[in-house]
Design a protein around this motif. Structure first.
Motif, mmCIF file in Angstrom:
data_model
loop_
_atom_site.group_PDB
_atom_site.id
_atom_site.type_symbol
_atom_site.label_atom_id
_atom_site.label_comp_id
_atom_site.label_asym_id
_atom_site.label_seq_id
_atom_site.Cartn_x
_atom_site.Cartn_y
_atom_site.Cartn_z
ATOM 1 N N LYS A 1 -49.269 3.168 60.745
ATOM 2 C CA LYS A 1 -49.562 3.481 62.136
ATOM 3 C C LYS A 1 -50.577 4.619 62.225
ATOM 4 O O LYS A 1 -50.738 5.413 61.299
ATOM 5 C CB LYS A 1 -48.285 3.878 62.884
ATOM 6 C CG LYS A 1 -47.242 2.778 62.943
ATOM 7 C CD LYS A 1 -47.769 1.554 63.677
ATOM 8 C CE LYS A 1 -46.770 0.422 63.691
ATOM 9 N NZ LYS A 1 -47.314 -0.786 64.351
ATOM 10 N N LYS A 2 -51.221 4.691 63.358
ATOM 11 C CA LYS A 2 -52.229 5.718 63.608
ATOM 12 C C LYS A 2 -51.651 7.104 63.345
ATOM 13 O O LYS A 2 -50.568 7.436 63.803
ATOM 14 C CB LYS A 2 -52.734 5.613 65.044
ATOM 15 C CG LYS A 2 -53.779 6.654 65.408
ATOM 16 C CD LYS A 2 -54.254 6.461 66.838
ATOM 17 C CE LYS A 2 -55.302 7.518 67.205
ATOM 18 N NZ LYS A 2 -55.785 7.339 68.596
ATOM 19 N N GLY A 3 -52.409 7.911 62.591
ATOM 20 C CA GLY A 3 -52.001 9.259 62.281
ATOM 21 C C GLY A 3 -51.136 9.388 61.044
ATOM 22 O O GLY A 3 -50.866 10.509 60.593
ATOM 23 N N GLN A 4 -50.708 8.277 60.447
ATOM 24 C CA GLN A 4 -49.827 8.321 59.279
ATOM 25 C C GLN A 4 -50.627 8.633 58.016
ATOM 26 O O GLN A 4 -51.731 8.129 57.817
ATOM 27 C CB GLN A 4 -49.114 6.981 59.121
ATOM 28 C CG GLN A 4 -47.957 7.005 58.138
ATOM 29 C CD GLN A 4 -47.089 5.770 58.274
ATOM 30 O OE1 GLN A 4 -47.384 4.861 59.041
ATOM 31 N NE2 GLN A 4 -45.991 5.724 57.526
ATOM 32 N N PRO A 5 -50.088 9.479 57.135
ATOM 33 C CA PRO A 5 -50.777 9.757 55.864
ATOM 34 C C PRO A 5 -50.955 8.484 55.047
ATOM 35 O O PRO A 5 -50.068 7.617 55.022
ATOM 36 C CB PRO A 5 -49.846 10.750 55.163
ATOM 37 C CG PRO A 5 -49.080 11.394 56.266
ATOM 38 C CD PRO A 5 -48.885 10.316 57.297
ATOM 39 N N PHE A 6 -52.089 8.371 54.379
ATOM 40 C CA PHE A 6 -52.438 7.161 53.633
ATOM 41 C C PHE A 6 -53.083 7.611 52.324
ATOM 42 O O PHE A 6 -54.055 8.372 52.333
ATOM 43 C CB PHE A 6 -53.404 6.301 54.444
ATOM 44 C CG PHE A 6 -53.666 4.936 53.875
ATOM 45 C CD1 PHE A 6 -53.017 3.821 54.381
ATOM 46 C CD2 PHE A 6 -54.567 4.752 52.842
ATOM 47 C CE1 PHE A 6 -53.263 2.551 53.867
ATOM 48 C CE2 PHE A 6 -54.827 3.500 52.324
ATOM 49 C CZ PHE A 6 -54.169 2.392 52.831
ATOM 50 N N THR A 7 -52.552 7.134 51.199
ATOM 51 C CA THR A 7 -53.053 7.532 49.888
ATOM 52 C C THR A 7 -53.494 6.309 49.098
ATOM 53 O O THR A 7 -52.722 5.354 48.963
ATOM 54 C CB THR A 7 -51.992 8.291 49.088
ATOM 55 O OG1 THR A 7 -51.632 9.487 49.786
ATOM 56 C CG2 THR A 7 -52.518 8.676 47.708
ATOM 57 N N ILE A 8 -54.720 6.331 48.601
ATOM 58 C CA ILE A 8 -55.237 5.293 47.713
ATOM 59 C C ILE A 8 -55.084 5.802 46.279
ATOM 60 O O ILE A 8 -55.683 6.802 45.892
ATOM 61 C CB ILE A 8 -56.717 4.991 48.008
ATOM 62 C CG1 ILE A 8 -56.874 4.457 49.425
ATOM 63 C CG2 ILE A 8 -57.271 3.987 46.997
ATOM 64 C CD1 ILE A 8 -58.320 4.273 49.846
ATOM 65 N N VAL A 9 -54.259 5.111 45.503
ATOM 66 C CA VAL A 9 -54.034 5.504 44.116
ATOM 67 C C VAL A 9 -55.163 4.991 43.231
ATOM 68 O O VAL A 9 -55.720 5.727 42.419
ATOM 69 C CB VAL A 9 -52.674 4.982 43.618
ATOM 70 C CG1 VAL A 9 -52.431 5.400 42.169
ATOM 71 C CG2 VAL A 9 -51.549 5.510 44.506
ATOM 72 N N THR A 10 -55.493 3.721 43.369
ATOM 73 C CA THR A 10 -56.607 3.131 42.629
ATOM 74 C C THR A 10 -57.395 2.218 43.575
ATOM 75 O O THR A 10 -56.808 1.486 44.370
ATOM 76 C CB THR A 10 -56.129 2.312 41.417
ATOM 77 O OG1 THR A 10 -55.234 1.286 41.856
ATOM 78 C CG2 THR A 10 -55.435 3.206 40.409
ATOM 79 N N GLY A 11 -58.693 2.264 43.476
ATOM 80 C CA GLY A 11 -59.563 1.426 44.294
ATOM 81 C C GLY A 11 -60.971 1.467 43.760
ATOM 82 O O GLY A 11 -61.247 2.075 42.714
ATOM 83 N N LYS A 12 -61.874 0.820 44.478
ATOM 84 C CA LYS A 12 -63.288 0.825 44.076
ATOM 85 C C LYS A 12 -64.158 0.817 45.321
ATOM 86 O O LYS A 12 -63.766 0.312 46.369
ATOM 87 C CB LYS A 12 -63.608 -0.385 43.184
ATOM 88 C CG LYS A 12 -63.204 -1.735 43.738
ATOM 89 C CD LYS A 12 -63.502 -2.826 42.732
ATOM 90 C CE LYS A 12 -63.042 -4.194 43.221
ATOM 91 N NZ LYS A 12 -61.584 -4.316 43.244
ATOM 92 N N MET A 13 -65.345 1.395 45.199
ATOM 93 C CA MET A 13 -66.297 1.476 46.305
ATOM 94 C C MET A 13 -67.214 0.269 46.273
ATOM 95 O O MET A 13 -67.889 0.020 45.274
ATOM 96 C CB MET A 13 -67.101 2.774 46.212
ATOM 97 C CG MET A 13 -66.250 4.011 46.429
ATOM 98 S SD MET A 13 -67.219 5.553 46.391
ATOM 99 C CE MET A 13 -67.497 5.711 44.623
ATOM 100 N N LEU A 14 -67.241 -0.488 47.385
ATOM 101 C CA LEU A 14 -68.051 -1.698 47.477
ATOM 102 C C LEU A 14 -68.794 -1.716 48.806
ATOM 103 O O LEU A 14 -68.549 -0.893 49.693
ATOM 104 C CB LEU A 14 -67.173 -2.948 47.352
ATOM 105 C CG LEU A 14 -66.406 -3.115 46.030
ATOM 106 C CD1 LEU A 14 -65.449 -4.302 46.116
ATOM 107 C CD2 LEU A 14 -67.360 -3.274 44.859
ATOM 108 N N VAL A 15 -69.689 -2.685 48.955
ATOM 109 C CA VAL A 15 -70.481 -2.824 50.180
ATOM 110 C C VAL A 15 -70.521 -4.291 50.570
ATOM 111 O O VAL A 15 -70.868 -5.153 49.754
ATOM 112 C CB VAL A 15 -71.917 -2.298 49.995
ATOM 113 C CG1 VAL A 15 -72.733 -2.528 51.261
ATOM 114 C CG2 VAL A 15 -71.903 -0.816 49.652
#
Length: 288
Positions: free
Chosen positions: A208-222
């Motif tokens: 939900k809006k305002g909730q903390p969000f953590t990305i442990v692993t990911g990649k930057m793409l376009v």
């Protein structure tokens, strides 16, 4: 650190060297290829092109490198937005006597968004290959690295969409970080789009809006979208393979805090206890 990324790939083209005050800045692109599984479980090659920015002595080092050189870059991803001043509204002339005033037409000022890696360290990635052509196959699969981790807060509810390749979730997070600019430390907020597929969807679909969000692993793409006139729009985002939601903290009113303190002290006769959220209607995000 709220933002952290590691990129390993080749220098796509010669770096552009600039001077900001007395500091050298190199801007360049690192290209690589990742091996992933598609919806059918088949291995496919996914190319990526990541814009990078290096300051100081390392900028001079990058500027001297030849295209095709393997590099390892570590730093913080930042979202950059360029505004198209050419499309700014022209001044509105004064109306003639008796004529209605003329309003300026609304304009689209955002030209493009790009996620740029502001490096803290950059160096050669030594591999057993003399030319870029020899990096195909196993070597390219081994050294093509694009990893990012960050934490922030959701700017809106997470949305889920079904496609032929399966369901995916997406949203946008605001990431605050301390950066040193203009000779002083300041807080910078980046707004970064996030996309999740497959098993990662279930972990965040109730966000939900305002909730903390953590990305442990990911990649930057376009993502690139071409319209009927041939214009290309770029949509930079982070594709997370593992992420989770934090505990959402609700702010209590000053009166609620006073009542809570009275309860703790055992003298809360007649104090009003704030109602607790039941969670009704918050289990699933609204469909897009």
């Amino acid at each position: 650190m709220r933002k952290f990324a590691t990129i390993i790939g080749t220098l796509a083209a010669a770096a552009k060297l600039e001077a900001v005050g007395n500091t050298s800045v190199a801007r360049y692109t690192i290209a690589g290829t990742l091996t992933e599984l598609n919806a059918a479980g088949e291995e496919v090659a996914v190319p990526f092109f990541q814009e990078c920015e290096t300051w100081g002595a390392d900028a001079l080092f990058v500027a001297d490198l030849e295209p095709g050189t393997w590099l390892t870059a570590v730093g913080k991803p930042e979202m950059n937005v360029w505004h198209d001043r050419a499309n700014a509204a022209a001044p509105v002339a004064a109306p003639r006597p008796g004529a209605a005033p003329t309003r300026a037409a609304p304009t689209h000022t955002q030209q493009r968004r790009a996620m740029r890696l502001r490096t803290e360290t950059v160096d050669r990635a030594f591999i057993d290959a003399e030319t870029v052509a020899e990096t195909n196959g196993a070597i390219r699969g081994l050294y093509g690295v694009n990893q990012v981790a960050m934490s922030g807060r959701l700017t809106d509810d997470i949305k889920v969409k079904d496609t032929n390749g399966g369901a995916f979730a997406y949203g946008r997070i605001a990431v605050d970080d301390r950066v040193f600019k203009g000779g002083q430390w300041t807080t910078q907020t980046d707004f970064i789009d996030v996309k999740l597929w497959r098993d990662a969807v279930a972990m965040v679909m109730d966000g939900k809006k305002g909730q903390p969000f953590t990305i442990v692993t990911g990649k930057m793409l376009v993502n690139r979208d071409r319209d009927a006139e041939g214009n290309v729009t770029r949509f930079p985002y982070v594709e997370a393979s593992l992420a989770f939601l934090g505990v959402r903290r609700e702010r209590r009113s000053e009166k609620s805090n006073v009542d809570a303190n009275r309860l703790d002290q055992g003298g809360a006769e007649g104090a009003q206890i704030p109602a607790q959220a039941t969670g009704v209607g918050t289990e699933a995000p609204s469909p897009f």
